[in-house]
Structure formats: C-alpha cells, structure tokens
Design a protein around this motif. Structure first.
Motif, mmCIF file in Angstrom:
data_model
loop_
_atom_site.group_PDB
_atom_site.id
_atom_site.type_symbol
_atom_site.label_atom_id
_atom_site.label_comp_id
_atom_site.label_asym_id
_atom_site.label_seq_id
_atom_site.Cartn_x
_atom_site.Cartn_y
_atom_site.Cartn_z
ATOM 1 N N ALA A 223 4.633 0.552 4.413
ATOM 2 C CA ALA A 223 3.778 1.310 3.493
ATOM 3 C C ALA A 223 2.731 2.122 4.255
ATOM 4 O O ALA A 223 2.367 1.807 5.391
ATOM 5 C CB ALA A 223 3.092 0.364 2.510
ATOM 6 N N HIS A 224 2.248 3.167 3.582
ATOM 7 C CA HIS A 224 1.195 4.004 4.166
ATOM 8 C C HIS A 224 -0.176 3.333 4.051
ATOM 9 O O HIS A 224 -1.058 3.571 4.870
ATOM 10 C CB HIS A 224 1.141 5.355 3.438
ATOM 11 C CG HIS A 224 2.459 6.056 3.364
ATOM 12 N ND1 HIS A 224 3.283 5.978 2.259
ATOM 13 C CD2 HIS A 224 3.105 6.842 4.263
ATOM 14 C CE1 HIS A 224 4.382 6.691 2.474
ATOM 15 N NE2 HIS A 224 4.301 7.227 3.677
ATOM 16 N N HIS A 225 -0.353 2.530 2.989
ATOM 17 C CA HIS A 225 -1.636 1.890 2.705
ATOM 18 C C HIS A 225 -1.364 0.442 2.292
ATOM 19 O O HIS A 225 -0.252 0.097 1.889
ATOM 20 C CB HIS A 225 -2.380 2.634 1.581
ATOM 21 C CG HIS A 225 -2.302 4.120 1.700
ATOM 22 N ND1 HIS A 225 -3.069 4.838 2.580
ATOM 23 C CD2 HIS A 225 -1.507 5.033 1.059
ATOM 24 C CE1 HIS A 225 -2.777 6.121 2.477
ATOM 25 N NE2 HIS A 225 -1.835 6.267 1.564
ATOM 26 N N ARG A 226 -2.406 -0.376 2.365
ATOM 27 C CA ARG A 226 -2.196 -1.802 2.083
ATOM 28 C C ARG A 226 -3.420 -2.400 1.407
ATOM 29 O O ARG A 226 -4.561 -2.129 1.793
ATOM 30 C CB ARG A 226 -1.909 -2.535 3.397
ATOM 31 C CG ARG A 226 -1.752 -4.041 3.262
ATOM 32 C CD ARG A 226 -1.212 -4.619 4.545
ATOM 33 N NE ARG A 226 -1.307 -6.080 4.570
ATOM 34 C CZ ARG A 226 -0.525 -6.873 5.274
ATOM 35 N NH1 ARG A 226 0.429 -6.350 6.017
ATOM 36 N NH2 ARG A 226 -0.671 -8.182 5.253
ATOM 37 N N LEU A 227 -3.162 -3.220 0.389
ATOM 38 C CA LEU A 227 -4.178 -4.036 -0.248
ATOM 39 C C LEU A 227 -3.743 -5.495 -0.151
ATOM 40 O O LEU A 227 -2.557 -5.804 -0.330
ATOM 41 C CB LEU A 227 -4.364 -3.660 -1.724
ATOM 42 C CG LEU A 227 -4.925 -2.277 -2.050
ATOM 43 C CD1 LEU A 227 -4.904 -2.051 -3.556
ATOM 44 C CD2 LEU A 227 -6.334 -2.111 -1.503
ATOM 45 N N SER A 228 -4.678 -6.372 0.126
ATOM 46 C CA SER A 228 -4.394 -7.807 0.163
ATOM 47 C C SER A 228 -5.073 -8.486 -1.017
ATOM 48 O O SER A 228 -6.211 -8.149 -1.358
ATOM 49 C CB SER A 228 -4.903 -8.421 1.469
ATOM 50 O OG SER A 228 -4.229 -7.866 2.581
ATOM 51 N N VAL A 229 -4.372 -9.419 -1.644
ATOM 52 C CA VAL A 229 -4.922 -10.162 -2.779
ATOM 53 C C VAL A 229 -4.833 -11.650 -2.468
ATOM 54 O O VAL A 229 -3.762 -12.159 -2.133
ATOM 55 C CB VAL A 229 -4.172 -9.862 -4.095
ATOM 56 C CG1 VAL A 229 -4.891 -10.508 -5.272
ATOM 57 C CG2 VAL A 229 -4.016 -8.369 -4.315
ATOM 58 N N ARG A 230 -5.947 -12.335 -2.590
ATOM 59 C CA ARG A 230 -5.982 -13.783 -2.404
ATOM 60 C C ARG A 230 -7.003 -14.369 -3.361
ATOM 61 O O ARG A 230 -8.158 -13.939 -3.386
ATOM 62 C CB ARG A 230 -6.325 -14.151 -0.963
ATOM 63 C CG ARG A 230 -6.300 -15.667 -0.697
ATOM 64 C CD ARG A 230 -6.463 -15.965 0.774
ATOM 65 N NE ARG A 230 -5.291 -15.561 1.540
ATOM 66 C CZ ARG A 230 -4.197 -16.326 1.708
ATOM 67 N NH1 ARG A 230 -4.131 -17.531 1.130
ATOM 68 N NH2 ARG A 230 -3.185 -15.895 2.424
ATOM 69 N N ASP A 231 -6.545 -15.332 -4.168
ATOM 70 C CA ASP A 231 -7.425 -15.973 -5.162
ATOM 71 C C ASP A 231 -8.112 -14.928 -6.040
ATOM 72 O O ASP A 231 -9.272 -15.087 -6.414
ATOM 73 C CB ASP A 231 -8.473 -16.846 -4.467
ATOM 74 C CG ASP A 231 -7.847 -17.984 -3.678
ATOM 75 O OD1 ASP A 231 -6.784 -18.487 -4.109
ATOM 76 O OD2 ASP A 231 -8.401 -18.368 -2.639
ATOM 77 N N GLY A 232 -7.373 -13.876 -6.375
ATOM 78 C CA GLY A 232 -7.888 -12.854 -7.275
ATOM 79 C C GLY A 232 -8.801 -11.822 -6.642
ATOM 80 O O GLY A 232 -9.253 -10.903 -7.324
ATOM 81 N N VAL A 233 -9.065 -11.945 -5.360
ATOM 82 C CA VAL A 233 -9.954 -11.006 -4.671
ATOM 83 C C VAL A 233 -9.101 -9.977 -3.915
ATOM 84 O O VAL A 233 -8.234 -10.346 -3.118
ATOM 85 C CB VAL A 233 -10.883 -11.734 -3.684
ATOM 86 C CG1 VAL A 233 -11.767 -10.738 -2.931
ATOM 87 C CG2 VAL A 233 -11.758 -12.731 -4.435
#
Length: 237
Positions: A223-233
């Motif tokens: 991917a060109h961009h990335r978001l991480s999600v952990r425990d809703g954050v």
C-alpha cells in the motif's frame, strides 16, 4: 490477460472526491457499561491504497462500516467531498454508496443465482442503466480481470480466485472513487492473492481511494499509506 495488461487497458479515470473523517468514534453498550470499538480520530484518506492493519477485534471492521455508512458513529462524521455521510437518511446513504463506493469482501458475496456477467451488471441495473450499456460495461470489466470467457458461469462454477476477481469487476462497475476491501485475499492461495492485489493496486493507480483491511504485513507493504488499529485506537504508519 495478465493483471498488468488489465491495469494498462483500464481507460477510465475516477472522479475521486476527498474522503475525510473528523473526530470519528464508535461506542457500543455492553451490559451495564460501554465498549469503545473505535476511539476518536481525524484523518483524510489520500488517493491511492491505504492499508488498515491490526489484529482481529482491533476495530478495523468497525472503521470500515463507518466509512461505508453501514453504521453510524457515536461522535464525529464521515465526509465524501462536501457531503456529510452521517447526516443522510438511510435511503439517501444507500444511493450515495451506489454512486461513489465499491466493495470487495473476503467471501466475495456474489449473488449465487446470477452469472458472473449478471453479478457485474447488478449495480448498473440498480442505477437504471439500459441493458445494452450495462452488458457492454460488464463484459469490458470481465475482460479487465481476465474472465470474459467465464461471463456465463455461476459463482459455484468459479474458483475462489475467479469469484473474487468477478467481485472486483462488480466493485468497479460504476467507476467509483472509493473502494473498500475487507481481507480480499484472506481465503486465496498466494498466487491468486497476488493477482487480486495487483488488480486493486491498478484501481488505486487510476486515482481512486482504495482502503484495504488486512492483518497481513506483506499485503500492507504494497500500500501507499498505512493506518494501524489496536484496541480501537487508530494511528498512522
């Protein structure tokens, strides 16, 4: 036709409206308390592919449902261009999704009694496109994903990878600006998964906003961009 050739022959460029979330959160009641499925966050999704990564139960699917307008946020809003999706009535939201979104799910979600071509035509039928035009568009897209010769086959006559490619063709039927893909390679072997990802990467290269939910770090790396999600954050990177 290979995926690379298919990408090069995709003639249309999407008119992609900005996708922005502001103070978006989701809290669910649980017994006598509440569960925070998604903590408040603000983000503008750029054109190209954004991978949303995190373990099971982290809040990835909650985010996807909010972005699509399948669920309503506890706070904040989802804006597509100058339209606040969260203020629309459910019928208006459904019409807006049909015009601006495409969806690819882990289990492809094809209609079992419709052929591959009819599945791709389905959103065009809902949009009121004349039969001749929607047939031509469906065959064009099936050729794009290398399955024009399977146009008359039912979903149960297709392999898992073929069904997923039909699902991508269906998602592209109305040339949407936003594609939401939820673990689209989760049930595929590595070779077929690479082909599906190549098609999604090609869609992103046309200027669409492709949001890809995955727990696979190798998939996310494409991917060109990335978001991480952990425990809703949700955090960037």
């Amino acid at each position: 036709m290979t995926a690379t050739t298919a990408q090069k022959t995709e003639a249309q460029t999407s008119n992609t409206p900005p996708l922005h979330v502001e103070n978006l959160s989701r809290v669910y009641p649980s017994g006598e308390g509440q569960v925070q499925a998604l903590a408040s966050f603000t983000h503008t999704f750029p054109p190209g592919m954004t991978a949303v990564v995190g373990p099971s139960g982290s809040g990835k699917s909650t985010l996807l449902n909010l972005l699509a307008g399948f669920d309503s946020p506890s706070t904040g809003q989802v804006s597509v261009g100058d339209v606040n999706l969260t203020t629309l009535s459910e019928p208006a939201r459904a019409d807006f999704r049909l015009a601006h979104y495409g969806f690819v799910f882990q289990n492809h979600n094809l209609v079992s009694i419709l052929s591959a071509q009819e599945n791709v035509e389905f959103p065009l039928t809902l949009a009121g496109l004349p039969p001749k035009e929607r047939r031509a568009r469906a065959l064009e897209l099936l050729e794009l994903v290398g399955l024009k010769n399977r146009a008359g086959h039912l979903p149960n006559q297709l392999s898992g990878g073929e069904a997923q490619r039909v699902a991508i063709a269906r998602a592209l039927a109305r040339d949407p600006g936003i594609l939401l893909a939820d673990e689209p390679t989760g049930n595929l072997d590595s070779k077929t998964g690479e082909l599906v990802l190549s098609l999604l990467t090609g869609a992103a290269a046309q200027g669409r906003r492709v949001i890809l939910i995955t727990h696979d770090s190798e998939v996310a790396a494409l991917a060109h961009h990335r978001l991480s999600v952990r425990d809703g954050v949700v955090t960037a990177g």
